[in-house]
Motif scaffolding. Structure first.
Motif, PDB file in Angstrom:
ATOM      1  N   SER A   1       0.821  -1.223   0.000  1.00 38.07           N
ATOM      2  CA  SER A   1       0.000   0.000   0.000  1.00 38.07           C
ATOM      3  C   SER A   1       0.846   1.262   0.000  1.00 38.07           C
ATOM      4  CB  SER A   1      -0.944   0.008   1.213  1.00 38.07           C
ATOM      5  OG  SER A   1      -1.758  -1.145   1.222  1.00 38.07           O
ATOM      6  N   GLY A   2       1.962   1.213  -0.705  1.00 42.49           N
ATOM      7  CA  GLY A   2       2.811   2.393  -0.809  1.00 42.49           C
ATOM      8  C   GLY A   2       3.490   2.777   0.490  1.00 42.49           C
ATOM      9  N   GLY A   3       3.485   1.888   1.472  1.00 41.43           N
ATOM     10  CA  GLY A   3       4.146   2.173   2.741  1.00 41.43           C
ATOM     11  C   GLY A   3       3.314   2.968   3.716  1.00 41.43           C
ATOM     12  N   ALA A   4       2.068   3.273   3.385  1.00 41.54           N
ATOM     13  CA  ALA A   4       1.224   4.043   4.296  1.00 41.54           C
ATOM     14  C   ALA A   4      -0.032   3.240   4.604  1.00 41.54           C
ATOM     15  CB  ALA A   4       0.861   5.386   3.662  1.00 41.54           C
ATOM     16  N   PRO A   5      -0.492   3.259   5.876  1.00 39.59           N
ATOM     17  CA  PRO A   5       0.122   3.913   7.032  1.00 39.59           C
ATOM     18  C   PRO A   5       1.324   3.131   7.529  1.00 39.59           C
ATOM     19  CG  PRO A   5      -1.775   2.638   7.719  1.00 39.59           C
ATOM     20  CD  PRO A   5      -1.718   2.518   6.223  1.00 39.59           C
ATOM     21  N   PRO A   6       2.095   3.699   8.479  1.00 40.55           N
ATOM     22  CA  PRO A   6       3.241   2.963   9.028  1.00 40.55           C
ATOM     23  C   PRO A   6       2.791   1.644   9.657  1.00 40.55           C
ATOM     24  CG  PRO A   6       3.340   5.284   9.655  1.00 40.55           C
ATOM     25  CD  PRO A   6       1.995   5.069   9.032  1.00 40.55           C
ATOM     26  N   VAL A   7       3.633   0.642   9.541  1.00 45.81           N
ATOM     27  CA  VAL A   7       3.331  -0.651  10.161  1.00 45.81           C
ATOM     28  C   VAL A   7       3.803  -0.686  11.610  1.00 45.81           C
ATOM     29  CG1 VAL A   7       3.426  -1.868   7.959  1.00 45.81           C
ATOM     30  CG2 VAL A   7       5.512  -1.637   9.327  1.00 45.81           C
ATOM     31  N   TRP A   8       4.577   0.321  11.991  1.00 49.17           N
ATOM     32  CA  TRP A   8       5.132   0.375  13.358  1.00 49.17           C
ATOM     33  C   TRP A   8       5.484   1.817  13.649  1.00 49.17           C
ATOM     34  CZ3 TRP A   8       9.817   2.019  15.273  1.00 49.17           C
ATOM     35  CH2 TRP A   8      10.214   1.562  16.534  1.00 49.17           C
ATOM     36  N   GLN A   9       5.163   2.277  14.856  1.00 51.07           N
ATOM     37  CA  GLN A   9       5.505   3.629  15.290  1.00 51.07           C
ATOM     38  C   GLN A   9       5.965   3.591  16.743  1.00 51.07           C
ATOM     39  OE1 GLN A   9       1.640   5.507  14.100  1.00 51.07           O
ATOM     40  NE2 GLN A   9       2.937   6.989  13.028  1.00 51.07           N
ATOM     41  N   ALA A  10       6.898   4.460  17.059  1.00 50.57           N
ATOM     42  CA  ALA A  10       7.402   4.527  18.431  1.00 50.57           C
ATOM     43  C   ALA A  10       8.126   5.848  18.621  1.00 50.57           C
ATOM     44  CB  ALA A  10       8.321   3.347  18.734  1.00 50.57           C
ATOM     45  N   GLN A  11       8.545   6.083  19.850  1.00 50.56           N
ATOM     46  CA  GLN A  11       9.368   7.243  20.173  1.00 50.56           C
ATOM     47  C   GLN A  11      10.596   6.730  20.905  1.00 50.56           C
ATOM     48  OE1 GLN A  11       7.561  11.040  21.471  1.00 50.56           O
ATOM     49  NE2 GLN A  11       8.790  10.790  23.330  1.00 50.56           N
ATOM     50  N   SER A  12      11.748   7.251  20.521  1.00 55.12           N
ATOM     51  CA  SER A  12      12.980   6.813  21.171  1.00 55.12           C
ATOM     52  C   SER A  12      13.026   7.358  22.597  1.00 55.12           C
ATOM     53  CB  SER A  12      14.195   7.286  20.366  1.00 55.12           C
ATOM     54  OG  SER A  12      14.317   8.709  20.433  1.00 55.12           O
TER      55      SER A  12
END
Length: 351
Positions: free
Chosen positions: A146-157
């Motif tokens: 899907s064109g890379g959207a939405p992200p498959v993983w999100q986080a904050q360092s």
């Protein structure tokens, strides 16, 4: 057993067109996926096939987001030397998949000069160096679908200034991913551990219940109802071409300009060589014949080009000799300006 799909590596360097320098092996995760759906992998020269059994392989229930991935194992260290690789000097695994196949060539993962991206491979947990150091960075991981959207993983360092970001993708499938740090593209990589002799990786997204609408219809092998469309996915590599140079090295007193090279392709076209005096070799005169245009390297060059040394009428010694062909060991470094760098295959002929 009935074939589901085949991956075939071809290379016009080899006389029979089969790229025997590569073999195909399922990744560990894909081997488990094959077992889950009762699919069988059988290796072939330069590739391999996946088979299913009617009534036993539950393809109507195939519902996976992960690709069926295969390591391309390099069997010849010189493979890149005789392959037309567009991006010289880059490193990493060559990556191929069936997500961007064009309708008219739906089975071709690559064709011609090799332009496939090269990816570094990372294990599920690793630390990524960043410069400058980051604090509480926003991390977005994009997949291939899907064109890379939405992200498959999100986080904050972590909320601390770090020069290396700790990453844990152990919950994700193996595959190709792109990591953005604070919105900036930072890393394009393969998630998975390759064997030491891996040359590349081929990811086949078969389709099925979950992905039938995400994979081009002409490129998928399982539709949304579990119906099979047999595919042969091909990786077609081209032989590298260089300019051939024949160095005639004669006895003292020989006029090497009295000789000529007669070269023809097996298709009938003449191959032109330009002659000019060369450097002295071990105190002996030399004469250099250089091909006007690059010629392809080949496993059996004589199947494509015939090269003979012949005498001109005024030559003191009349000769007619079939000449040897260049091998990988004959190919030297690039020469010329940065805008017009060329490589040569040198063959030395002692008379």
């Amino acid at each position: 057993m009935t074939p589901l799909f085949t991956i075939q590596c071809r290379h016009d360097y080899f006389a029979d067109g089969v790229c025997r320098a590569l073999s195909l092996v399922p990744t560990q995760r894909s081997a488990a996926l094959l077992a889950r759906y009762r699919l069988l992998f059988r290796p072939l020269p330069g590739g391999g096939s996946i088979y299913y059994e009617d009534g036993a392989s539950p393809l109507a229930q195939f519902s996976e987001s992960a690709p069926l991935a295969f390591w391309l194992i390099g069997r010849d260290p010189a493979l890149n030397d005789y392959t037309d690789v567009a991006a010289k000097g880059s490193t990493g695994l060559f990556y191929f998949d069936n997500l961007h196949c064009k309708p008219k060539s739906s089975s071709k993962l690559a064709s011609g000069p090799l332009t496939a991206p090269r990816l570094s491979a990372y294990p599920p947990r690793f630390s990524l160096p960043v410069d400058p150091a980051r604090r509480a960075a926003r991390l977005d991981l994009l997949g291939q679908l899907s064109g890379g959207a939405p992200p498959v993983w999100q986080a904050q360092s972590p909320d601390a200034t770090l020069s290396a970001l700790p990453l844990d993708f152990s919950a994700l499938d193996e595959g190709r991913y792109r990591l953005n740090v604070d919105g900036a593209h930072t890393l394009d990589f393969w998630l998975g551990k390759p064997p030491s002799n891996a040359w590349g990786v081929a990811a086949i997204y078969p389709g099925g219940l979950l992905l039938a609408d995400s994979v081009p219809a002409a490129a998928r092998t399982i539709d949304g109802k579990g119906e099979v469309n047999l595919k042969t996915y091909s990786i077609e590599l081209a032989a590298r071409s260089v300019r051939w140079r024949y160095h005639l090295i004669g006895q003292s007193g020989m006029n090497l300009a009295d000789y000529q090279l007669l070269a023809t392709r097996t298709t009938g076209e003449t191959v032109h060589f330009e002659g000019a005096p060369g450097d002295t070799v071990d105190g002996r005169p030399s004469y250099c014949f250089t091909a006007s245009d690059p010629l392809p390297l080949a496993e059996r060059p004589g199947d494509k080009v015939s090269v003979q040394l012949a005498s001109l009428p005024q030559a003191r010694t009349q000769l007619s000799v079939n000449l040897a062909y260049p091998r990988m060991g004959n190919v030297g470094g690039a020469q010329g300006s940065a805008q017009n760098r060329q490589q040569f295959a040198d063959i030395f002929v002692y008379l």
